[in-house]
Design a protein around this motif. Structure first.
Motif, PDB file in Angstrom:
ATOM      1  N   CYS A   2      57.672  50.713  75.342  1.00  0.00           N
ATOM      2  CA  CYS A   2      57.381  50.478  73.926  1.00  0.00           C
ATOM      3  C   CYS A   2      58.518  51.010  73.056  1.00  0.00           C
ATOM      4  N   SER A   3      59.021  52.190  73.382  1.00  0.00           N
ATOM      5  CA  SER A   3      60.117  52.783  72.617  1.00  0.00           C
ATOM      6  C   SER A   3      61.364  51.909  72.678  1.00  0.00           C
ATOM      7  N   LEU A   4      61.675  51.409  73.866  1.00  0.00           N
ATOM      8  CA  LEU A   4      62.851  50.551  74.019  1.00  0.00           C
ATOM      9  C   LEU A   4      62.666  49.234  73.265  1.00  0.00           C
ATOM     10  N   ARG A   5      61.435  48.721  73.266  1.00  0.00           N
ATOM     11  CA  ARG A   5      61.156  47.498  72.504  1.00  0.00           C
ATOM     12  C   ARG A   5      61.362  47.737  71.011  1.00  0.00           C
ATOM     13  N   LEU A   6      60.934  48.909  70.527  1.00  0.00           N
ATOM     14  CA  LEU A   6      61.096  49.225  69.110  1.00  0.00           C
ATOM     15  C   LEU A   6      62.569  49.397  68.742  1.00  0.00           C
ATOM     16  N   ILE A   7      63.347  49.961  69.669  1.00  0.00           N
ATOM     17  CA  ILE A   7      64.788  50.067  69.427  1.00  0.00           C
ATOM     18  C   ILE A   7      65.397  48.673  69.336  1.00  0.00           C
ATOM     19  N   TYR A   8      64.998  47.789  70.248  1.00  0.00           N
ATOM     20  CA  TYR A   8      65.473  46.406  70.209  1.00  0.00           C
ATOM     21  C   TYR A   8      65.041  45.720  68.914  1.00  0.00           C
ATOM     22  N   ASN A   9      63.777  45.912  68.540  1.00  0.00           N
ATOM     23  CA  ASN A   9      63.247  45.293  67.335  1.00  0.00           C
ATOM     24  C   ASN A   9      63.942  45.809  66.073  1.00  0.00           C
ATOM     25  N   LEU A  10      64.428  47.036  66.137  1.00  0.00           N
ATOM     26  CA  LEU A  10      65.126  47.637  64.997  1.00  0.00           C
ATOM     27  C   LEU A  10      66.333  46.796  64.584  1.00  0.00           C
ATOM     28  N   GLN A  24      66.630  43.572  64.992  1.00  0.00           N
ATOM     29  CA  GLN A  24      66.267  42.213  64.625  1.00  0.00           C
ATOM     30  C   GLN A  24      65.959  42.151  63.129  1.00  0.00           C
ATOM     31  N   LYS A  25      66.265  41.041  62.506  1.00  0.00           N
ATOM     32  CA  LYS A  25      66.063  40.907  61.065  1.00  0.00           C
ATOM     33  C   LYS A  25      64.633  40.544  60.694  1.00  0.00           C
ATOM     34  N   SER A  26      63.815  40.229  61.680  1.00  0.00           N
ATOM     35  CA  SER A  26      62.430  39.859  61.416  1.00  0.00           C
ATOM     36  C   SER A  26      61.666  41.027  60.793  1.00  0.00           C
ATOM     37  N   THR A  27      60.835  40.725  59.822  1.00  0.00           N
ATOM     38  CA  THR A  27      60.032  41.764  59.165  1.00  0.00           C
ATOM     39  C   THR A  27      58.542  41.509  59.368  1.00  0.00           C
ATOM     40  N   THR A  28      58.195  40.759  60.413  1.00  0.00           N
ATOM     41  CA  THR A  28      56.797  40.397  60.641  1.00  0.00           C
ATOM     42  C   THR A  28      56.116  41.262  61.692  1.00  0.00           C
ATOM     43  N   TYR A  29      56.857  42.105  62.391  1.00  0.00           N
ATOM     44  CA  TYR A  29      56.266  42.902  63.473  1.00  0.00           C
ATOM     45  C   TYR A  29      55.840  44.272  62.952  1.00  0.00           C
ATOM     46  N   PRO A  30      54.625  44.730  63.205  1.00  0.00           N
ATOM     47  CA  PRO A  30      53.554  44.007  63.900  1.00  0.00           C
ATOM     48  C   PRO A  30      52.686  43.238  62.907  1.00  0.00           C
TER      49      PRO A  30
END
Length: 264
Positions: free
Chosen positions: A85-93, A95-101
């Motif tokens: 989960c932590s690694l996913r959040l780092i990856y998501n950081l 990304q320009k998407s602002t829809t998660y979660p």
């Protein structure tokens, strides 16, 4: 001036309560971390607009079973899914998407793997070979304070290159490097003067603290930016919410736990 006094008093009270609970006993430390977890969970559900009682039912169950009944294999499994989960959040950081979660399942998943489980590992981190080592937590807090303080000081005086302007406009690469270097120095000193772990181990922990602590702060900042809020709460006058104060600590804890309990 009034705001500075308020911030100072608030920070002093917070530090006294935290350090006293750590040093007094394993029971007082456990109770305080459980309370911190509940407050941070409440603040986080507000940020992501998750109006559901399931996380607040799961939190005491996780604390009880994590402290009393869980096996080492089960703990390792929970650590693995927390780190993923932590690694996913780092990856998501990045990304320009602002829809998660946005989906119900994503919000519930984050409450569990981003808040509840990291606090569980923070609770059990200083329990090494069934012995309570309170100074492990205190030294980690010192490393976080060193990293944050010198990142701010170096960034303010020498920072020119933005580290992550889209999420945290004030952070700079120069500031990060400054915090990183001084964290290594303090890690060396802790290892030199402390009987808990070696110099090399404390310097490796300092690297984990500096890198993943910075990511933890940025990730929480992105959640707040998506929610269009400045602070996670108002529980600490002049500072904001408890989540704002602990975002680095609980995010980096699973990585330190992995190193201390399984790799060292």
């Amino acid at each position: 001036m009034q705001n500075l006094i308020t911030r100072s008093i608030s920070a002093l009270i917070y530090a006294i309560i935290f350090i006293t609970a750590i040093l007094y006993s394993v029971e007082s430390y456990t109770i305080l971390i459980a309370l911190f977890a509940a407050i941070c969970l409440w603040e986080f559900t507000k940020i992501i607009n998750f109006k559901n009682s399931i996380p607040f039912i799961l939190l005491p169950l996780a604390i009880y079973y994590g402290k009393v009944l869980i096996s080492e294999k089960s703990l390792l499994f929970l650590l693995a899914i927390t780190l993923l989960c932590s690694l996913r959040l780092i990856y998501n950081l990045y990304q320009k998407s602002t829809t998660y979660p946005s989906a119900f399942i994503d919000k519930l998943d984050l409450c569990i793997r981003y808040i509840i489980l990291p606090f569980l590992f923070l609770m059990t981190l200083p329990l090494i070979n069934n012995n309570y080592h309170p100074y492990v937590i205190i030294y980690i807090i010192i490393l976080i304070w060193t990293n944050d303080s010198f990142a701010f000081l170096v960034g303010k005086n020498f920072g020119k290159t933005k580290l992550f302007e889209r999420v945290s406009p004030k952070k700079t690469i120069e500031g990060f490097i400054g915090g990183f270097i001084f964290s290594l120095i303090v890690g060396f000193l802790i290892g030199y003067y402390s009987s808990v772990f070696s110099i090399l181990n404390w310097m490796i922990i300092a690297v984990i603290v500096s890198v993943f602590g910075t990511w933890g702060d940025l990730i929480e900042s992105k959640f707040k930016r998506q929610a269009n809020v400045k602070d996670s709460g108002t529980i600490m006058p002049g500072h904001g919410g408890l989540l704002d104060r602990l975002d680095s600590l609980y995010f980096l804890t699973p990585f330190v736990y992995l190193y201390v309990h399984f790799l060292m």
